[in-house]
Design a protein around this motif. Structure first.
Motif, mmCIF file in Angstrom:
data_model
loop_
_atom_site.group_PDB
_atom_site.id
_atom_site.type_symbol
_atom_site.label_atom_id
_atom_site.label_comp_id
_atom_site.label_asym_id
_atom_site.label_seq_id
_atom_site.Cartn_x
_atom_site.Cartn_y
_atom_site.Cartn_z
ATOM 1 N N ALA A 40 0.818 -1.216 0.000
ATOM 2 C CA ALA A 40 0.000 0.000 0.000
ATOM 3 C C ALA A 40 0.848 1.262 0.000
ATOM 4 N N ASP A 41 2.078 1.165 0.535
ATOM 5 C CA ASP A 41 2.936 2.347 0.597
ATOM 6 C C ASP A 41 3.982 2.373 -0.520
ATOM 7 N N ALA A 42 3.830 1.499 -1.515
ATOM 8 C CA ALA A 42 4.761 1.497 -2.647
ATOM 9 C C ALA A 42 4.602 2.791 -3.444
ATOM 10 N N PRO A 43 5.648 3.230 -4.142
ATOM 11 C CA PRO A 43 5.533 4.451 -4.957
ATOM 12 C C PRO A 43 4.399 4.326 -5.975
ATOM 13 N N LEU A 44 3.747 5.445 -6.242
ATOM 14 C CA LEU A 44 2.663 5.482 -7.217
ATOM 15 C C LEU A 44 3.130 6.193 -8.479
ATOM 16 N N VAL A 45 2.989 5.512 -9.610
ATOM 17 C CA VAL A 45 3.285 6.092 -10.921
ATOM 18 C C VAL A 45 1.959 6.368 -11.611
ATOM 19 N N ALA A 62 3.503 0.720 -18.760
ATOM 20 C CA ALA A 62 3.722 1.117 -17.372
ATOM 21 C C ALA A 62 3.104 0.116 -16.406
ATOM 22 N N ALA A 63 1.910 -0.376 -16.729
ATOM 23 C CA ALA A 63 1.271 -1.378 -15.872
ATOM 24 C C ALA A 63 2.121 -2.634 -15.790
ATOM 25 N N THR A 64 2.715 -3.032 -16.901
ATOM 26 C CA THR A 64 3.575 -4.223 -16.929
ATOM 27 C C THR A 64 4.817 -4.031 -16.070
ATOM 28 N N VAL A 65 5.479 -2.895 -16.240
ATOM 29 C CA VAL A 65 6.705 -2.619 -15.481
ATOM 30 C C VAL A 65 6.400 -2.497 -13.995
ATOM 31 N N CYS A 66 5.362 -1.754 -13.661
ATOM 32 C CA CYS A 66 5.028 -1.543 -12.257
ATOM 33 C C CYS A 66 4.651 -2.845 -11.562
ATOM 34 N N ALA A 67 3.887 -3.698 -12.262
ATOM 35 C CA ALA A 67 3.502 -4.986 -11.670
ATOM 36 C C ALA A 67 4.725 -5.843 -11.388
ATOM 37 N N GLY A 101 -5.441 -3.495 -15.290
ATOM 38 C CA GLY A 101 -5.032 -3.706 -13.905
ATOM 39 C C GLY A 101 -4.564 -2.436 -13.223
ATOM 40 N N ILE A 102 -4.775 -1.310 -13.854
ATOM 41 C CA ILE A 102 -4.343 -0.032 -13.298
ATOM 42 C C ILE A 102 -5.334 0.437 -12.238
ATOM 43 N N ASP A 103 -4.785 0.890 -11.115
ATOM 44 C CA ASP A 103 -5.621 1.347 -10.005
ATOM 45 C C ASP A 103 -4.783 2.280 -9.112
ATOM 46 N N PRO A 104 -5.259 3.507 -8.848
ATOM 47 C CA PRO A 104 -6.571 4.063 -9.191
ATOM 48 C C PRO A 104 -6.610 4.603 -10.613
ATOM 49 N N VAL A 105 -7.843 4.743 -11.114
ATOM 50 C CA VAL A 105 -8.082 5.423 -12.392
ATOM 51 C C VAL A 105 -9.031 6.573 -12.097
ATOM 52 N N VAL A 106 -8.580 7.779 -12.411
ATOM 53 C CA VAL A 106 -9.343 8.989 -12.088
ATOM 54 C C VAL A 106 -9.718 9.713 -13.374
ATOM 55 N N ARG A 138 -2.673 15.142 -4.877
ATOM 56 C CA ARG A 138 -3.707 14.521 -4.050
ATOM 57 C C ARG A 138 -3.413 13.059 -3.776
ATOM 58 N N LEU A 139 -2.914 12.359 -4.793
ATOM 59 C CA LEU A 139 -2.656 10.925 -4.663
ATOM 60 C C LEU A 139 -1.242 10.618 -4.174
ATOM 61 N N GLY A 140 -0.396 11.636 -4.099
ATOM 62 C CA GLY A 140 0.977 11.410 -3.649
ATOM 63 C C GLY A 140 1.820 10.667 -4.674
ATOM 64 N N ALA A 141 1.625 10.956 -5.955
ATOM 65 C CA ALA A 141 2.355 10.251 -7.015
ATOM 66 C C ALA A 141 3.820 10.652 -7.037
ATOM 67 N N ALA A 142 4.672 9.680 -7.357
ATOM 68 C CA ALA A 142 6.107 9.947 -7.466
ATOM 69 C C ALA A 142 6.431 10.600 -8.798
ATOM 70 N N VAL A 143 5.685 10.265 -9.847
ATOM 71 C CA VAL A 143 5.944 10.798 -11.179
ATOM 72 C C VAL A 143 4.693 10.635 -12.032
#
Length: 371
Positions: A40-45, A62-67, A101-106, A138-143
């Motif tokens: 839950a505390d992993a970086p968010l892209v 990006a979803a592939t790399v992040c997973a 598989g991307i989450d969140p989607v805004v 708002r989401l605390g994204a790293a990039v």
């Protein structure tokens, strides 16, 4: 799953981009095969996704790399509400991101207002970036990842040359930049639009084509002037240049931009130092005002003086163009007692002895207070 060569290339560029931001594999368990949920505390892209082929390809990569790395991957879809059915397009883009598989989607609705008279396309871009910055905070994204390709880079160079010129125009879009404290990155600048199309086709992803791109027009037919400049450059000018030169001008322009960007980055670092020593910025309650130390800036090379003045006006008198910068710079390099320089936003630049003040025009201020 066996990936195509272009998918592997895209994965490599996204990995390199994230690594450059200090984002890598989060835990040894992600090196093992199998499905692993990121912490839950992993970086968010975040991926900025319009639903077009470029941004959908980037979302998939990006979803592939992040997973694989145990990094969270989200997406932001901005609805500019400038075309009929835009809400449906945005909702469809969001569903496709979620299916990856991307989450969140805004989905963010924005109101596009051309406050500075720069046109609807520029106003839409400003509104889009403001929404992306807001969601990233708002989401605390790293990039935030942007899906600009080699073709987009070439188009940007040509557009900037048409509108302004200079080294910054040739340098195109940076691979990374910070906007209002948020990091944006463009990992696909080395890939062509044909390659993002191939990624979507290989993965079975259906995309949306913006009708303002003019894709429905025959390749040998010039787009009407009612289409945005970027679309006309893409559809008509760039193919013509490639045919005229007998080579892929998109690659030539993009490669040249990468070389020019190194020079621009060096000049910007030097400008940072000179700006800190020669300009003082403060908020006077009616906006930002600047005091420029003429003697400090006069010692510098003309290229640095120009950049320092341009940066000062960008802060204190947004909308200033090259003629404004040159006129203010002349208060330093060609001083003979001339009058102050009228600037946008009811601002002026006036020299008093060895200081140039960039602030609200006294005439406008007095008129406003009398009213």
């Amino acid at each position: 799953m066996a990936y195509s060569a272009v998918m592997k290339q895209a994965i490599g560029t996204v990995r390199a981009t994230l690594a450059n931001q200090g984002i890598g594999m989060q835990d040894a368990r992600f090196a093992r095969h199998g499905a692993h949920e990121p912490d839950a505390d992993a970086p968010l892209v975040l991926v900025a996704c319009s639903g077009g082929r470029d941004s959908l390809a980037l979302a998939a990569v990006a979803a592939t790399v992040c997973a694989a790395w145990g990094v969270r991957c989200g997406a932001v879809v901005v609805d500019h509400r400038m075309q009929p059915g835009s809400a449906d397009v945005a909702a469809q883009a969001a569903r496709r991101c979620a299916a990856l598989g991307i989450d969140p989607v805004v989905v963010r609705d924005v109101r596009v207002v051309d406050e500075h008279g720069e046109g609807g396309e520029a106003a839409a871009r400003d509104a889009r970036y403001a929404a992306l910055v807001d969601e990233a905070r708002r989401l605390g994204a790293a990039v935030v990842l942007l899906a600009h390709t080699k073709d987009d880079q070439a188009e940007s160079v040509l557009i900037d040359l048409i509108r302004s010129g200079g080294l910054d125009a040739i340098a195109g879009m940076p691979a990374e930049q910070r906007i209002d404290g948020v990091c944006f990155a463009r990992p696909l600048l080395g890939l062509a639009r044909a390659e993002t199309t191939r990624i979507c086709e290989d993965l079975g992803l259906a995309w949306w084509d913006d009708p303002t791109n003019g894709d429905a027009f025959p390749a040998d037919e010039e787009l009407p002037a009612r289409f945005p400049l970027r679309s006309r450059v893409r559809h008509t000018l760039l193919p013509y240049l490639s045919a005229f030169a007998g080579r892929d001008m998109a690659t030539m322009l993009a490669d040249g931009a990468a070389l020019a960007r190194r020079d621009v980055d060096l000049l910007e670092r030097l400008t940072d130092d000179v700006f800190a020593r020669s300009v003082r910025i403060e908020d006077d309650g009616r906006g930002l005002r600047a005091s420029i130390d003429v003697r400090a800036l006069a010692k510098e090379d003309a290229a640095l003086r120009f950049r320092v003045v341009a940066r000062t006006l960008a802060l204190c008198a947004p909308g200033s163009g090259r003629r404004h910068v040159e006129a203010v710079e002349a208060l330093i390099s060609d001083w003979h007692g001339q009058r102050g320089v009228q600037l946008p936003r009811k601002r002026t630049a006036n020299r008093q002895k060895h200081v140039i003040e960039v602030c609200e025009d006294v005439t406008h201020a007095n008129r406003r207070h009398r009213g």
